[in-house]
Write a protein that holds these residues in place. Structure first.
Motif, PDB file in Angstrom:
ATOM      1  N   GLY A  56       0.819  -1.215   0.000  1.00 27.38           N
ATOM      2  CA  GLY A  56       0.000   0.000   0.000  1.00 27.38           C
ATOM      3  C   GLY A  56       0.850   1.262   0.000  1.00 27.38           C
ATOM      4  O   GLY A  56       0.538   2.240  -0.690  1.00 27.38           O
ATOM      5  N   VAL A  57       1.931   1.259   0.793  1.00 26.44           N
ATOM      6  CA  VAL A  57       2.829   2.423   0.817  1.00 26.44           C
ATOM      7  C   VAL A  57       3.464   2.614  -0.556  1.00 26.44           C
ATOM      8  O   VAL A  57       3.582   3.757  -1.063  1.00 26.44           O
ATOM      9  CB  VAL A  57       3.908   2.252   1.893  1.00 26.44           C
ATOM     10  CG1 VAL A  57       4.958   3.356   1.781  1.00 26.44           C
ATOM     11  CG2 VAL A  57       3.288   2.268   3.285  1.00 26.44           C
ATOM     12  N   ALA A  58       3.887   1.526  -1.193  1.00 26.06           N
ATOM     13  CA  ALA A  58       4.503   1.627  -2.520  1.00 26.06           C
ATOM     14  C   ALA A  58       3.517   2.163  -3.544  1.00 26.06           C
ATOM     15  O   ALA A  58       3.865   3.023  -4.375  1.00 26.06           O
ATOM     16  CB  ALA A  58       5.033   0.255  -2.942  1.00 26.06           C
ATOM     17  N   LEU A  59       2.281   1.691  -3.517  1.00 27.00           N
ATOM     18  CA  LEU A  59       1.265   2.182  -4.447  1.00 27.00           C
ATOM     19  C   LEU A  59       0.962   3.658  -4.206  1.00 27.00           C
ATOM     20  O   LEU A  59       0.806   4.439  -5.160  1.00 27.00           O
ATOM     21  CB  LEU A  59      -0.010   1.350  -4.317  1.00 27.00           C
ATOM     22  CG  LEU A  59       0.076  -0.091  -4.850  1.00 27.00           C
ATOM     23  CD1 LEU A  59      -1.211  -0.849  -4.541  1.00 27.00           C
ATOM     24  CD2 LEU A  59       0.339  -0.086  -6.357  1.00 27.00           C
ATOM     25  N   ALA A  60       0.870   4.033  -2.914  1.00 26.59           N
ATOM     26  CA  ALA A  60       0.609   5.436  -2.596  1.00 26.59           C
ATOM     27  C   ALA A  60       1.752   6.323  -3.093  1.00 26.59           C
ATOM     28  O   ALA A  60       1.514   7.401  -3.669  1.00 26.59           O
ATOM     29  CB  ALA A  60       0.426   5.603  -1.090  1.00 26.59           C
TER      30      ALA A  60
ATOM     31  N   ILE B  90       1.481   9.263  -5.947  1.00 30.84           N
ATOM     32  CA  ILE B  90       1.928  10.636  -5.686  1.00 30.84           C
ATOM     33  C   ILE B  90       2.948  11.065  -6.737  1.00 30.84           C
ATOM     34  O   ILE B  90       2.893  12.191  -7.266  1.00 30.84           O
ATOM     35  CB  ILE B  90       2.524  10.733  -4.272  1.00 30.84           C
ATOM     36  CG1 ILE B  90       1.424  10.571  -3.215  1.00 30.84           C
ATOM     37  CG2 ILE B  90       3.232  12.080  -4.078  1.00 30.84           C
ATOM     38  CD1 ILE B  90       1.935  10.494  -1.802  1.00 30.84           C
ATOM     39  N   GLY B  91       3.890  10.184  -7.074  1.00 25.50           N
ATOM     40  CA  GLY B  91       4.902  10.519  -8.082  1.00 25.50           C
ATOM     41  C   GLY B  91       4.312  10.684  -9.460  1.00 25.50           C
ATOM     42  O   GLY B  91       4.815  11.479 -10.274  1.00 25.50           O
ATOM     43  N   ALA B  92       3.236   9.940  -9.758  1.00 23.17           N
ATOM     44  CA  ALA B  92       2.660   9.995 -11.102  1.00 23.17           C
ATOM     45  C   ALA B  92       1.676  11.141 -11.277  1.00 23.17           C
ATOM     46  O   ALA B  92       1.599  11.741 -12.357  1.00 23.17           O
ATOM     47  CB  ALA B  92       1.967   8.663 -11.413  1.00 23.17           C
ATOM     48  N   PHE B  93       0.897  11.459 -10.247  1.00 23.85           N
ATOM     49  CA  PHE B  93      -0.198  12.413 -10.419  1.00 23.85           C
ATOM     50  C   PHE B  93      -0.030  13.712  -9.624  1.00 23.85           C
ATOM     51  O   PHE B  93      -0.736  14.686  -9.887  1.00 23.85           O
ATOM     52  CB  PHE B  93      -1.518  11.761 -10.001  1.00 23.85           C
ATOM     53  CG  PHE B  93      -1.875  10.565 -10.821  1.00 23.85           C
ATOM     54  CD1 PHE B  93      -2.320  10.699 -12.131  1.00 23.85           C
ATOM     55  CD2 PHE B  93      -1.736   9.285 -10.286  1.00 23.85           C
ATOM     56  CE1 PHE B  93      -2.644   9.586 -12.896  1.00 23.85           C
ATOM     57  CE2 PHE B  93      -2.057   8.173 -11.042  1.00 23.85           C
ATOM     58  CZ  PHE B  93      -2.512   8.312 -12.352  1.00 23.85           C
ATOM     59  N   VAL B  94       0.849  13.739  -8.640  1.00 25.76           N
ATOM     60  CA  VAL B  94       0.991  14.947  -7.824  1.00 25.76           C
ATOM     61  C   VAL B  94       2.312  15.647  -8.121  1.00 25.76           C
ATOM     62  O   VAL B  94       2.342  16.767  -8.632  1.00 25.76           O
ATOM     63  CB  VAL B  94       0.868  14.622  -6.331  1.00 25.76           C
ATOM     64  CG1 VAL B  94       1.019  15.895  -5.494  1.00 25.76           C
ATOM     65  CG2 VAL B  94      -0.467  13.951  -6.038  1.00 25.76           C
ATOM     66  N   THR B  95       3.401  15.005  -7.768  1.00 22.91           N
ATOM     67  CA  THR B  95       4.723  15.595  -7.989  1.00 22.91           C
ATOM     68  C   THR B  95       5.753  14.477  -8.051  1.00 22.91           C
ATOM     69  O   THR B  95       5.603  13.449  -7.369  1.00 22.91           O
ATOM     70  CB  THR B  95       5.085  16.569  -6.847  1.00 22.91           C
ATOM     71  OG1 THR B  95       6.376  17.149  -7.119  1.00 22.91           O
ATOM     72  CG2 THR B  95       5.122  15.875  -5.518  1.00 22.91           C
ATOM     73  N   PRO B  96       6.750  14.600  -8.872  1.00 21.48           N
ATOM     74  CA  PRO B  96       7.800  13.560  -8.926  1.00 21.48           C
ATOM     75  C   PRO B  96       8.468  13.397  -7.558  1.00 21.48           C
ATOM     76  O   PRO B  96       8.727  14.381  -6.855  1.00 21.48           O
ATOM     77  CB  PRO B  96       8.775  14.111  -9.965  1.00 21.48           C
ATOM     78  CG  PRO B  96       7.971  15.046 -10.801  1.00 21.48           C
ATOM     79  CD  PRO B  96       6.981  15.666  -9.864  1.00 21.48           C
ATOM     80  N   LEU B  97       8.730  12.163  -7.218  1.00 26.73           N
ATOM     81  CA  LEU B  97       9.325  11.898  -5.900  1.00 26.73           C
ATOM     82  C   LEU B  97      10.788  12.307  -5.841  1.00 26.73           C
ATOM     83  O   LEU B  97      11.256  12.823  -4.825  1.00 26.73           O
ATOM     84  CB  LEU B  97       9.183  10.418  -5.548  1.00 26.73           C
ATOM     85  CG  LEU B  97       7.751   9.895  -5.334  1.00 26.73           C
ATOM     86  CD1 LEU B  97       7.790   8.404  -5.016  1.00 26.73           C
ATOM     87  CD2 LEU B  97       7.073  10.657  -4.205  1.00 26.73           C
TER      88      LEU B  97
END
Length: 237
Positions: free
Chosen positions: A50-54, A58-65
């Motif tokens: 779940g943490v990996a998916l979250a 976030i990296g795909a739709f909010v901001t690059p990690l």
């Protein structure tokens, strides 16, 4: 001859310890711990997933990690995994909790509590504790159908949550070196075994009466523990 007898006694004690560790109840308790571990392992795996998916969302739709975001995600995954895996198991129930628990849960709670006391008991008492545990397991479904307001339910609760803990805790308070000492024709070890036999017989009688449905007979013929460790207290005095 004395040395030979002492050696035989020591050998018998070793055999008793081996038997105590390989009894059906001990095996069941070990199996329960193993099952609990693998249950936590599965939960930890899904939590990490779940943490990996979250993190991926976030990296795909909010901001690059970025590199630091990726490392933070790894740290979060490690914390979640080892936190769940190392989460302590539920503590063993206490007699106070047992006295307040729902009637259907009382047999399993008493069984768990008795397993936790097992290693402090002498071998004959351990075997009786195993038999009591088997009877408690069998009584569970029958007690689930019993009205907790029935006198029979009160008798069972008193026996399991008061009388049995008093018996075992009274024995454990006796110094180890005095548990086999004879006084007034008995010893704490023998008193414990006799008291557990009373509990075992009482559970057998309760089971028979519950199966037959004769609750009035169960309520009026109840026999509480006759041994209160007066002899054990004399030993301490």
């Amino acid at each position: 001859m004395v040395d030979s007898r002492a050696a035989m006694d020591r050998a018998e004690e070793v055999l008793d310890r081996i038997r105590s560790r390989t009894s059906p109840r001990a095996i069941k308790a070990h199996r329960r711990r193993v099952v609990g571990f693998f249950r936590r392992l599965r939960l930890a795996f899904f939590a990490v997933l779940g943490v990996a998916l979250a993190g991926g969302m976030i990296g795909a739709f909010v901001t690059p990690l970025g590199i630091w975001g990726f490392f933070l995600m790894l740290i979060a995954m490690a914390i979640v995994f080892f936190g769940i895996l190392g989460w302590p198991q539920a503590p063993e129930p206490t007699p106070q909790q047992m006295a307040k628990s729902d009637l259907p849960l009382l047999p399993s709670q008493t069984e768990r509590w008795l397993e936790a006391q097992r290693l402090a008991l002498p071998a004959p008492a351990q075997r009786l504790a195993d038999e009591i545990g088997i009877k408690l397991e069998a009584l569970g479904p029958q007690l689930a159908k019993l009205d907790p307001r029935e006198p029979a339910a009160h008798e069972f609760r008193k026996l399991m949550a008061e009388e049995l803990p008093e018996l075992v805790e009274g024995y454990k308070q006796v110094p180890e070196g005095m548990r086999r000492a004879e006084r007034n024709g008995s010893s704490p070890d023998r008193q414990l075994v006799e008291g557990l036999k009373v509990v075992d017989d009482e559970l057998r009688r309760m089971g028979e009466q519950l199966v037959s449905g004769d609750l009035d007979k169960l309520a009026t013929q109840g026999r509480y523990l006759e041994l209160k460790y007066r002899g054990a207290e004399d030993q301490r005095d």
